[in-house]
Design an enzyme around this catalytic site. Structure first.
Site, PDB file in Angstrom:
ATOM      1  N   GLY A  12      50.215  13.294  43.601  1.00 25.82           N
ATOM      2  CA  GLY A  12      48.625  13.229  43.350  1.00 25.82           C
ATOM      3  C   GLY A  12      48.063  13.329  44.458  1.00 25.82           C
ATOM      4  N   THR A 133      49.431   8.228  49.485  1.00 25.72           N
ATOM      5  CA  THR A 133      48.854   7.544  48.171  1.00 25.72           C
ATOM      6  C   THR A 133      48.188   6.516  48.115  1.00 25.72           C
ATOM      7  OG1 THR A 133      49.706   6.988  46.021  1.00 25.72           O
ATOM      8  CG2 THR A 133      50.919   6.021  48.098  1.00 25.72           C
ATOM      9  N   ASP A 135      47.885   4.466  45.976  1.00 18.29           N
ATOM     10  CA  ASP A 135      48.741   2.972  45.354  1.00 18.29           C
ATOM     11  C   ASP A 135      49.046   2.429  46.710  1.00 18.29           C
ATOM     12  OD1 ASP A 135      50.086   4.694  42.540  1.00 18.29           O
ATOM     13  OD2 ASP A 135      48.225   4.509  43.147  1.00 18.29           O
ATOM     14  N   ARG A 170      28.386 -10.833  30.197  1.00 19.76           N
ATOM     15  CA  ARG A 170      29.577 -10.324  29.554  1.00 19.76           C
ATOM     16  C   ARG A 170      30.942 -10.298  30.415  1.00 19.76           C
ATOM     17  NH1 ARG A 170      26.755  -4.205  28.354  1.00 19.76           N
ATOM     18  NH2 ARG A 170      26.419  -4.542  26.132  1.00 19.76           N
ATOM     19  N   MET A 177      43.700   2.408  39.459  1.00 20.82           N
ATOM     20  CA  MET A 177      44.807   3.000  39.792  1.00 20.82           C
ATOM     21  C   MET A 177      45.939   2.072  40.349  1.00 20.82           C
ATOM     22  SD  MET A 177      44.087   7.011  40.281  1.00 20.82           S
ATOM     23  CE  MET A 177      44.083   8.175  38.687  1.00 20.82           C
ATOM     24  N   GLU A 230      46.291  -0.406  36.415  1.00 20.63           N
ATOM     25  CA  GLU A 230      46.723   0.194  35.288  1.00 20.63           C
ATOM     26  C   GLU A 230      48.222   0.008  34.754  1.00 20.63           C
ATOM     27  OE1 GLU A 230      47.019   4.541  35.762  1.00 20.63           O
ATOM     28  OE2 GLU A 230      47.430   4.188  37.885  1.00 20.63           O
ATOM     29  N   ARG A 301      39.950   8.818  43.749  1.00 18.23           N
ATOM     30  CA  ARG A 301      40.910   9.682  44.664  1.00 18.23           C
ATOM     31  C   ARG A 301      40.145  10.846  45.194  1.00 18.23           C
ATOM     32  NH1 ARG A 301      46.306  10.601  41.134  1.00 18.23           N
ATOM     33  NH2 ARG A 301      45.538  13.022  41.419  1.00 18.23           N
TER      34      ARG A 301
HETATM   35  O1  F6P Z   1      50.001   8.088  42.249  1.00 23.47           O
HETATM   36  C1  F6P Z   1      48.889   7.938  42.543  1.00 23.47           C
HETATM   37  C2  F6P Z   1      48.061   7.892  41.287  1.00 23.47           C
HETATM   38  O2  F6P Z   1      46.832   8.081  41.472  1.00 23.47           O
HETATM   39  C3  F6P Z   1      48.437   6.662  40.354  1.00 23.47           C
HETATM   40  O3  F6P Z   1      47.564   5.639  40.877  1.00 23.47           O
HETATM   41  C4  F6P Z   1      47.901   7.239  38.967  1.00 23.47           C
HETATM   42  O4  F6P Z   1      48.476   6.380  38.077  1.00 23.47           O
HETATM   43  C5  F6P Z   1      48.713   8.758  39.070  1.00 23.47           C
HETATM   44  O5  F6P Z   1      48.504   8.983  40.353  1.00 23.47           O
HETATM   45  C6  F6P Z   1      47.667   9.664  38.088  1.00 23.47           C
HETATM   46  O6  F6P Z   1      48.561  10.934  38.193  1.00 23.47           O
HETATM   47  P1  F6P Z   1      47.787  12.169  37.789  1.00 23.47           P
HETATM   48  O7  F6P Z   1      46.663  12.326  38.856  1.00 23.47           O
HETATM   49  O8  F6P Z   1      48.915  13.286  37.704  1.00 23.47           O
HETATM   50  O9  F6P Z   1      47.103  12.043  36.644  1.00 23.47           O
END
Ligand code: F6P
Length: 374
Positions: A12, A133, A135, A170, A177, A230, A301
């Site tokens: 990614g 990343t 993540d 609410r 992510m 997620e 991102r």
């Molecule tokens: O690996 C980083 C990430 O942003 C994850 O958090 C996310 O689930 C995934 O990439 C999304 O992948 P793509 O950009 O291929 O949809």
């Protein structure tokens, strides 16, 4: 002797990639007088020999740019889609590596890229990797660049979601992510003042979440923010996945049972799509409060890297050329404290860094009453 290094970005896209490319390029050219070649769209570019010779001008003006100027892909060298077939293209990569007379290939990527790069190191290529990343789940490094930028974006998003939560009384469920690791949900949830934080590491019970939300309502706060990774799942879903995973582990390689177990896991993961919306609806039914879902997705991102990510990327990038000069390959350049440290790829490949259940930020969140669904 004038060295020639190759660079590729895989997995990614992540804020800070261009800052890292810039640091590698500038230190290679200015500091060492080396040649630099960028390969496009990750490992695929190396297979199809899609490259660009990079000079000072290519590394100028990219520090603040999001994404990657080289492009990226999730293609794997040993299982590359060629037409509609998955083919092992490792030999094509080795051939192009040699045809370019590369002294080293630098791969910037997350967990999957570390594993793919390690395979190329085992095939005899001089490999160095950088961990990136949003993540923050790459084993062997304290932090990955990309995480800090995403943390800021996600925190600001949660801040903004408080407005509709308290105005409409609410439940706002915000999905962040992070497939297998909840670093981003934990950090942004805590920084953004979420009342509930749900992580892949802690399977949740919807009734426990509803009780926490109802408790807030009774204490005069008829609204709640639920920050959910997620990859988070309920206790029953986690039990189902655990059963499927152990069936896969117990099945013989190449057996029909193994194929069937893989198919069931893929079906389970596909069934997980929409799980955060289903949770929002369930919480609405259990609490009587309206619920709305916001999925932050790839916004996390996007755009220019934070100052911290620029610093991390520059530190890692310049440390990379020093490792190359020392002839130290088969390593990931990691951040430990304020220092960079080479970590053997065989120690990193195939591992993920998950949030420890006694992680200080997690303990702090519990101490201020944050519900983790358990
Ligand atoms: O690996 C980083 C990430 O942003 C994850 O958090 C996310 O689930 C995934 O990439 C999304 O992948 P793509 O950009 O291929 O949809």
């Amino acid at each position: 002797m004038k060295k020639h290094i190759g660079i590729l970005t895989a997995g990614g896209d992540t804020p800070g990639l261009n800052a890292a490319i810039r640091a590698i390029g500038k230190s290679a050219i200015r500091h060492h007088g080396w040649q630099v070649t960028g390969f496009k769209e990750g490992f695929r570019g190396l297979v199809h020999n899609r490259y660009l010779r990079m000079g000072r001008e290519e590394f100028s003006g990219i520090l603040t740019r999001g994404g990657t100027i080289l492009g990226t892909s999730r293609d794997k060298p040993h299982k590359m889609m060629i037409g509609n077939q998955k083919i092992d293209m490792t030999s094509a990569i080795i051939e192009n590596y040699k045809n370019h007379n590369l002294d080293c290939l630098v791969c910037l990527g997350g967990g999957g890229t570390q594993k793919n790069a390690y395979r190329l190191a085992q095939a005899g290529l001089n490999i160095i990797t950088l961990p990136k990343t949003i993540d923050n789940d790459v084993w062997g490094t304290d932090i990955t660049f990309g995480y800090d930028t995403a943390l800021g974006i996600a925190t600001e998003s949660i801040d903004r979601l408080h407005s509709t939560a308290h105005s409409h009384h609410r439940i706002i469920v915000v999905e962040l992510m992070g497939h297998r690791a909840g670093w981003l949900a934990l950090g942004a949830g805590l920084a953004g003042g979420a009342d509930v934080i749900l992580l892949p590491e802690i399977p949740y019970n919807a009734e426990a979440i509803a009780d926490a939300i109802k408790g807030r309502k009774l204490n005069g706060s008829p609204f709640s923010i639920v920050a959910i990774s997620e990859g988070a799942m309920s206790k029953s879903e986690a039990a189902d996945l655990s059963g499927l995973t152990s069936a896969l582990e117990n099945a013989e390689r190449g057996s029909a049972e193994r194929d069937s177990a893989k198919e069931k896991i893929v079906a389970f993961q596909n069934g997980q799509k929409g799980s955060t919306l289903r949770l929002a609806e369930k919480l609405e039914n259990l609490t009587g409060l309206e619920a709305r879902l916001t999925i932050l997705g790839h916004v996390q991102r996007g755009g220019t890297p934070s100052a911290r990510d620029r610093l991390l990327a520059t530190q890692l990038g310049t440390a990379t050329t020093e490792l190359i000069a020392a002839g130290e390959f088969g390593k990931m350049v990691s951040i430990i404290g304020d220092e960079t440290r080479p970590v053997p790829l065989e120690d990193v490949a195939g591992k993920k860094k998950l949030v420890p259940l006694d992680y200080p930020q997690l303990i702090s969140a519990r101490r201020i009453g944050t519900c983790f669904g358990d």
